[in-house]
Design a protein around this motif. Sequence first.
Motif, short mmCIF file in Angstrom:
data_model
loop_
_atom_site.label_atom_id
_atom_site.label_comp_id
_atom_site.label_asym_id
_atom_site.label_seq_id
_atom_site.Cartn_x
_atom_site.Cartn_y
_atom_site.Cartn_z
N PHE A 248 3.42 11.15 -0.32
CA PHE A 248 4.56 10.71 0.47
C PHE A 248 4.24 10.54 1.96
CE2 PHE A 248 6.81 13.03 -3.09
CZ PHE A 248 7.11 11.86 -3.78
N GLU A 249 3.38 11.37 2.50
CA GLU A 249 3.06 11.25 3.92
C GLU A 249 2.30 9.96 4.19
OE1 GLU A 249 3.27 11.79 7.81
OE2 GLU A 249 4.33 12.94 6.27
N ILE A 250 1.37 9.63 3.30
CA ILE A 250 0.62 8.37 3.46
C ILE A 250 1.58 7.19 3.32
CG2 ILE A 250 -1.16 6.90 2.44
CD1 ILE A 250 -2.64 9.44 1.62
N ALA A 251 2.45 7.27 2.33
CA ALA A 251 3.42 6.20 2.12
C ALA A 251 4.30 6.02 3.36
CB ALA A 251 4.29 6.50 0.90
N ARG A 252 4.78 7.15 3.90
CA ARG A 252 5.64 7.08 5.08
C ARG A 252 4.91 6.40 6.24
NH1 ARG A 252 6.55 8.76 9.74
NH2 ARG A 252 4.63 9.99 9.77
N ALA B 102 11.84 9.32 1.93
CA ALA B 102 12.62 10.47 2.40
C ALA B 102 13.37 11.12 1.24
CB ALA B 102 13.60 10.01 3.48
N PHE B 103 13.93 10.30 0.36
CA PHE B 103 14.66 10.82 -0.80
C PHE B 103 13.71 11.58 -1.74
CE2 PHE B 103 16.24 10.17 -5.18
CZ PHE B 103 17.43 10.88 -5.10
N SER B 104 12.55 11.00 -2.00
CA SER B 104 11.57 11.64 -2.88
C SER B 104 11.04 12.94 -2.28
CB SER B 104 10.40 10.69 -3.16
OG SER B 104 10.85 9.52 -3.81
N SER B 105 11.06 13.02 -0.94
CA SER B 105 10.58 14.22 -0.25
C SER B 105 11.67 15.27 -0.11
CB SER B 105 10.05 13.84 1.14
OG SER B 105 9.01 12.89 1.04
N GLY B 106 12.88 14.95 -0.56
CA GLY B 106 13.97 15.92 -0.52
C GLY B 106 14.83 15.86 0.71
N ASP B 107 14.58 14.91 1.62
CA ASP B 107 15.39 14.80 2.84
C ASP B 107 16.50 13.76 2.60
OD1 ASP B 107 16.47 14.65 5.36
OD2 ASP B 107 14.53 14.55 6.40
N ASN B 108 17.55 14.20 1.92
CA ASN B 108 18.61 13.27 1.54
C ASN B 108 19.40 12.75 2.74
OD1 ASN B 108 17.79 13.77 -1.02
ND2 ASN B 108 19.69 14.70 -1.75
N ALA B 109 19.54 13.58 3.77
CA ALA B 109 20.29 13.15 4.95
C ALA B 109 19.59 11.97 5.63
CB ALA B 109 20.46 14.31 5.92
N LEU C 177 0.83 -1.21 0.00
CA LEU C 177 0.00 0.00 0.00
C LEU C 177 0.87 1.26 0.00
CD1 LEU C 177 -2.85 -1.05 2.45
CD2 LEU C 177 -3.20 -0.14 0.14
N GLY C 178 1.98 1.20 0.73
CA GLY C 178 2.89 2.34 0.75
C GLY C 178 3.49 2.61 -0.62
N ILE C 179 3.80 1.55 -1.35
CA ILE C 179 4.36 1.71 -2.70
C ILE C 179 3.33 2.37 -3.61
CG2 ILE C 179 5.13 0.44 -4.75
CD1 ILE C 179 6.37 -1.64 -2.82
N VAL C 180 2.08 1.97 -3.49
CA VAL C 180 1.01 2.58 -4.29
C VAL C 180 0.92 4.08 -4.00
CG1 VAL C 180 -1.47 2.66 -4.70
CG2 VAL C 180 -0.31 0.45 -4.51
N ALA C 181 0.96 4.44 -2.71
CA ALA C 181 0.89 5.86 -2.33
C ALA C 181 2.13 6.62 -2.81
CB ALA C 181 0.75 5.97 -0.81
N GLU C 182 3.29 6.01 -2.67
CA GLU C 182 4.53 6.66 -3.09
C GLU C 182 4.53 6.97 -4.58
OE1 GLU C 182 9.36 5.76 -3.11
OE2 GLU C 182 7.94 4.24 -2.42
N ARG C 183 4.04 6.05 -5.37
CA ARG C 183 4.04 6.24 -6.82
C ARG C 183 3.06 7.34 -7.25
NH1 ARG C 183 5.05 0.47 -9.90
NH2 ARG C 183 6.96 -0.07 -8.75
N GLN C 184 2.16 7.68 -6.36
CA GLN C 184 1.24 8.78 -6.64
C GLN C 184 1.69 10.07 -5.96
OE1 GLN C 184 -3.17 7.39 -6.71
NE2 GLN C 184 -2.14 5.93 -5.35
#
Length: 715
Positions: free
Chosen positions: A591-595, A625-632, A581-588
Amino acid sequence: MVGILSLILTLIGVYVAYLQLKRTPKLPINQQGEKATEKIGKYNATTNTDDLVVTKVKNNLPPRSSFIGRDKEKLRVFEGLTSAYPLVAIEGLGGMGKTSLAKEIAWSCVEKSKEQGEGIIPSFDSIVWVQDQDGKLTLNEILDTIARVLGYSYILHLPSDEKRLEINKQLQETPCLIIVDNFETINDIAIVDFVTRVPEPPSKVLITSRERLLRGAWAISIGKMEKEDAFALIRSEGKRLGLDALENADIGKLSALYEATGGNPLAIRLATGQIKDAGFSLNEVLKRLISADEGEIFSTMFERNWNYLLAGDDYSKRVLMAMTFFSTSASKEAIEAGSDVHHAYLRAAIKRLIELSLVDVSGELDEKLQRFQLHTLTKAFIRKEMEKVHEIGAAINERLIDYFLQCAEAWSDTYVDFRNVDRIEFERINLLEFAAAAYYLAIKHNNPHYCKIVVRYSQAMSAFLWGRGYWNDKIQLCERAVEAATLLGDNIALGKQLSLIGRIHLWRGNISAAQEYANKSKNAMKSIGDPKYMYIPIRLEAQIATQMGEYDIAELLLSDILQFAESSPGDDGRAATLIELGIVAERQAKFEIARERFAEALQIDEQFGTLEGQAVSLSHLANVAFSSGDNALAKQLFERGLTLAMSVDRLSTVGRCQIGLARIHIYSHNFQEAAILASAAKESFHRLGINEMTEESSQIASYAIAELNKSINEV
C-alpha cells in the motif's frame, strides 16, 4: 411495512437526484469546482424525497419551437399515451404539422406538467426521437439511438438479436416514449415488428404518418387547422416577418388565405414568406395557390421559391443544399463550412430562408447556440434538385467531412481543456456521422486521402469516447481505422488502433480478446523496426498481466515504459503509467508503494490542471486509504474524486468512487447511504458493460437493503 415503503421511496428519490446532477449542463471553468462540490454535498446529504428536484427527462428531442392551437389533437394524443394502447399514431397529409405536434407533445412530457386542460400529461423517464429519411432508417439505428439516450452505450456493440432483447429489457424497466417520425416512408419491416411489440407498460410508441398503416394503434387524425388557430398563426407570422398588413388583416383576407392553403400550417407559413420576400401582394399569392392542382400545392410553392424567389441567389441555394446533409440540426459554423457561404452573405441567406419558412431555427437567445433545420418536405424537394448537380453535393459532403474533422482535432484534448468535453458532446452525432461518411468514401473508392481522414477521426475522438463511456462508438471508429490503416500500409496507426480495441475488451473482462488484439498490435509494430512503438502493445500486455494476477510481469513491463513516458496527462503519459504501477502494487497489498505512485500521478495532474486525471488519481488514492484502514481519509478522497469525475463525465471513475463510498458506509453501518451509492455505481458500470463491477455493486446494494430491513424489523 410503512417504514420499508418510505425507505424505498427515499432511495428512489435520492437516486433521481443523482441522475439530475449527472445531467446538469456544464458550468464555466471558474465555477466548475465550487459548484460541483456544492452539488455533491447536497447529493450526499439528501434523505427526504420532499426536498428533491424532479429529474429532467433523458431525451434527444429536436429544439422546441413555437406552437399554436391543436388543443383537441393534443388532448387525444395525451389520452392515447395514458390509455392501454401501446402504440399511438398521428396521421395526416404532408405539412399539416404532424411532426410539430409530436414534438410539442414530447416537450410537454419533458416538462412534466401535471395537467393540460382535462387531459393528464403522461410521465416518462426517457423520450427517444427517430426520424426516417427516404426509407433509410433501420431497426438497428433505432435500437442504437434508444441505447444512447438511455445511456447504455455497451448495448451498441451487441449482436442484433441480443441488442433487441436488451433494449426490450430496459424498456420494461424504464418508462420510455419512442417517437418515430415519417413512419410511412420506412422500408425496414423489422421496425414495424419492433414498434408493435414494445413492452407496455411502462413504455409507449408514438408515430407520425401520412397514411394509416397500423390498425392496432390509437389514431389521431390531424387535418386542417381550426379557423381561429389558423388566423392566429397568420397574424403570428405577420408579426414575425414585420408585415403589418398581414398582422392586422381583416377576417376576409385571413379567411381567403385560410381557404387557399386548405388550413395547412406549412402552406400558410410558406405563403406568408413569399409575401415578405418577394413583395407579392396577398392577392398575387392567393391567385397562384388557387391555380395549383389539388395535391400539388407544395411542389408549386417550392418550385416557385427555388426557380423564382431564389433565382440568381446562389448563396441561399447553397445553404439549403448543405443543410440536407444533416440528419438533425446544424450550427451556423457547420452550415458555413458546408455551403462555402461566408460572413454577411451567410447571415443574409439564413435570414431570408427563415423568412421564407424554408429553414427552422431553435429559440436560443444566444446566437452561438442557435441550431438550424430543414422541414422534411423542404429537404425532400431540395434533394431532388441536387440530383441534377451531383458534383455540388459531393463537394458539400467533402467540406463537411473536413470541417468536423477539424473540430474533432481541435477539441481532442479533453484532459487539459475539459471544456472540450461539452464541445464534442454538443456535436457528437454530427462528428460520428461525418466520420462514417469519410469511411464510406475511403472504402468505396480505396481512397488514400480519406483512409487517412478515417484514422484521424478515430485518433481525435479517442480520449472523449473512452472517458465518457462511449466504448462501442470508440470500437467502431477504431475498427474502421484498422481497415483504413491496413489499406494505407500504415502499421503505426494500425498498431495503435488495435491496442485501443484490446483495452476496451480487457475492461469488459474479455481477456482472450484483449490478448488477441495485443498480439496483432505487437506484430504491426514489429514490422516498423523502431523500439519506441513497441511500448503501445507492451502497455496493453502489462494491463492484461495485471488482470491475470501476473504482477511481476506487469511491474517489469510498466517500469520499462515509465522510463520513456512523457511527464504528461492522458492515457499514455507518465501519470497513466504511474496509476497502472500503483494498481499492481495495491493488488499485492504494497500500500505504501501504491500510495506513492498515485500521489506522484496526482501531482502531474495538478501540474497540468487536468480535472479528469485528478479524479482518476484521487479515486485510486482513496482505494489505498480504504485498504489501509483509514476510512475517514478514503471518504474524503472518494468524495473529491467523485466531484471532479462528475464534472467531466468520467463515467468509470464516477462508478469507482460510488462503490468505494458505498463500502465505507457499509463499515460505518450507514446502510441507507450505502444502498443509494451502490445502486448508482451499478448504473454507472452497467452503462459501460463492466459486468464484474456491476454485479459487485448489485451485491453491496442488496446487502445494505437487507441490513436496513433487518434493523426495521428489530425496531
